[in-house]
Scaffold this motif. Sequence first.
Motif: not given
Length: 260
Positions: A229-239, A254-260
């Motif tokens: 769910d909501n996978k598009d909220d993240f950048y994915w690098d799989i290799n 990694t999240p596209k929107n980082i919250t501190k």
Amino acid sequence: MSRVHLFEIADFKWFPQFLRNYLTDFLQFLSNKTKLYKPIITVIEKGLDLCKTNQIIDLASGGGGGLLWLNSELQQTNPDLKILLTDYFPNITAFEFTKKQANNIEYVSNSVDARNVPKNLKGLRTQFLSFHHFKPIDAKLILQNAIDSNTAIAIFEAQERTIPSILAMLFSPISVLVTTPFIKPFKIGRIIFTYLIPIIPIVTLWDGIVSSLRTYSVKEITELVNQLDNKDDFYWDINRIKSGPGAILYLLGTPKNITK
């Protein structure tokens, strides 16, 4: 070949904790001596940079010692780096030993489930050589929990589900026999259950082969991600990254929107 989720002996709750500790001690000694994680330093640095943190929350750490060499390398570009070791079956003795080797490493003494990480543990989540322990339903829970927590995650596997990787595991008992006298801290039990009662070499052989058979491919991990769910909220690098004669498979989310 298809993924086969056979049992690993060290996964059973009845398997003695001290024997499990000897197994993780061996794996971490080997990873440090061979500089196993050298090819993935840039992946971790990228993850730390993208999620704007200097803290690694290591899940399923085993004894944690496998991070010592990697830690020293990462500190060259991240001098304020902090690493927190966690595990479902925490090896406190090994955690203490690892902590003494590096003043930026701490640990959580109670059990931490990678499928439901406490919200107060903030930083780049990592898993080294442990993701294959989880069946698809649990593997997805690990990834989904990272998404739901808006927390970056990096996963690394050094074995593959290939004939060469499985054949390499056949030599693991020899590695155990050769390296055991040099593993610290010294434990008389480690000597006994390696040479006199060879439980450690036997379990290392079986669990090593099963680890290869359990390991997800790049395609399979990608399919797991696509079911979240909501996978598009993240950048994915799989290799995969070449490492000596083999390769390290990795996932960096990694999240596209980082919250501190």
